[in-house]
Design an enzyme around this catalytic site. Structure first.
Site, PDB file in Angstrom:
ATOM      1  N   GLY A   3      -0.522  -1.594   9.309  1.00 48.65           N
ATOM      2  CA  GLY A   3      -1.614  -1.003   9.990  1.00 48.65           C
ATOM      3  C   GLY A   3      -2.080   0.251   9.215  1.00 48.65           C
ATOM      4  O   GLY A   3      -3.327   0.538   9.233  1.00 48.65           O
ATOM      5  N   GLY A  25       0.247  -6.615   5.871  1.00 51.32           N
ATOM      6  CA  GLY A  25       0.744  -7.870   6.373  1.00 51.32           C
ATOM      7  C   GLY A  25       0.990  -9.151   5.626  1.00 51.32           C
ATOM      8  O   GLY A  25       1.808  -8.948   4.645  1.00 51.32           O
TER       9      GLY A  25
END
Ligand code: AMP
Length: 392
Positions: free
Chosen positions: A374, A351
């Site tokens: 993720g 991220g």
């Protein structure tokens, strides 16, 4: 690990799961890195004399919605691969079946958005089997969805004898192993970001592997409070105070040195233009909140980063979206670049640290920047990803 280099794709049709879930604004792809990431795999298959049937999702459609059609990215895919790409209107219907059947050596077929079928995310085995009938072999090159047990990412693999790690997936897996399994010592993990609660599983896994851990960003204030510090209005999680203490205890048992910021750049309000002042992290004025690492902290972190031989970076050191509080993250990026130049292996994953590296334009100075959010976080937590297990 069976990689595409171990196979000759001449006259073979390869179903390639790619991750073309790219951002689009005003009908334009604003970041094509995920398409670029699949280029080496597609080139290898086509140069061998094989053909590619690409399958990907785009966004989170509820049904067949025009704005999520692969037609929106077709031009960009053609530009990146520098060749014509055939688009099919469906995934396992008449159009895809006939276009796949007629596909010639060196040609590329892009299937419509696989999430137009709810069977994809439901992990429907019949849907996976139908998909598999389009091709002779399977390549997974979509690290970004490898943590999902979906039909095209995981289930489809069982219908192929010949199944491979694509180049991008291979690099991701090798980079993670280089840090988690055989990282040259000293191994340093830098964890930043807003909340400690979302990073606990990573911390618990990393503490068994790392020699040093730098904890920065908003996460650091829960640790400072757990140690008895006055943190003013800084972001923190009271429900995590005991966990923070446990992690500090566990670091002693595991012989890991945890480095917290010494000083922090604070602000009266959560805004870029509010009054700024530097405080010791253990003694922040009650009206201020910590927003970025201060100069003494950066001196300490510099030393640790320059001495590390393996570096994992996940999460910014401050509110880097505000220019007045981006210095810590910027400087950290520079230290990691220098350490990498000196021979350290650096992996940036998950991220916001990836966005930070792109924003700072230092992507090429890192050893590897992950394409997965993720999937990277779950890997760092020590989990086996279903999309990877299905290839083994
Ligand atoms: P994460 O997704 O958990 O990695 O968190 C990334 C976010 O953490 C970014 O949007 C940063 O602005 C935010 N962040 C970093 N440091 C702080 C801080 N001191 N206070 C509030 N938010 C922060």
């Amino acid at each position: 690990m069976r990689t595409i280099d171990q196979f000759n794709f001449k006259d073979k049709k390869a179903l390639v799961r790619v991750d073309f879930n790219v951002p689009i604004d005003n009908n334009r792809v604003t970041d094509n890195s995920r398409i670029m990431a699949a280029k080496d795999t597609i080139d290898k298959v086509c140069n061998d004399g094989g053909s590619c049937i690409l399958v990907s999702h785009l966004g989170r459609p509820q049904a067949a919605e025009k704005k999520y059609s692969m037609l929106n990215i077709l031009c960009e895919v053609e530009a990146v691969f520098n060749r014509k790409v055939i688009l099919s209107k469906d995934i396992i219907g008449h159009d895809s079946t006939s276009k796949a059947k007629n596909l010639k050596s060196g040609q590329i077929l892009l299937l419509e958005n696989v999430r137009f079928h709810k069977e994809e995310t439901q992990g429907d085995i019949r849907f996976a089997e139908e998909l598999s009938k389009l091709a002779d072999c399977f390549i997974n090159d979509a690290f970004g969805t490898a943590h999902r047990a979906h039909a095209s990412t995981t289930l489809v693999a069982q219908f192929f004898k010949d199944k491979f790690f694509g180049k991008c997936l291979e690099s991701e897996v090798k980079s993670i192993r280089k840090v988690l399994k055989n990282g040259e010592k000293p191994v340093l993990a830098i964890l930043g970001g807003a909340k400690i609660s979302t990073k606990i599983p990573i911390l618990k896994n990393i503490i068994k592997i790392a020699d040093h851990i730098i904890i920065g960003g908003g996460m650091a204030f829960t640790f400072a409070k757990a140690l008895g510090g006055k943190i003013g209005l800084s972001i923190h999680e009271d429900s995590m105070l005991e966990t923070a203490k446990d992690i500090l205890d566990s670091s002693i048992e595991n012989n890991v040195k945890i480095h917290l910021p010494i000083d922090v750049v604070c602000s009266l309000e959560f805004s870029n233009s509010s009054t700024r002042k530097i405080f010791d992290i253990m003694n922040i004025d009650k009206n201020f909140q910590g927003m970025d690492a201060g100069p003494k902290s950066l001196d300490l972190f510099k030393n640790v980063v320059l001495n590390a031989k393996t570096i994992l970076w996940n999460g910014p050191l401050g509110v880097f979206e505000f220019s007045n509080f981006s210095n810590g993250t910027k400087m950290l990026g520079k230290f990691i670049s220098k350490s990498t130049k000196n021979g350290a292996f650096s992996l940036v994953g998950g991220g916001d640290s990836v966005s930070a590296v792109k924003k700072l334009n230092i992507e090429s100075q890192m050893s590897y920047v992950s394409t997965g959010g993720g999937a990277m976080l779950e890997s760092l937590e020590g989990k086996n990803l279903p999309g990877i297990s299905a290839l083994l």
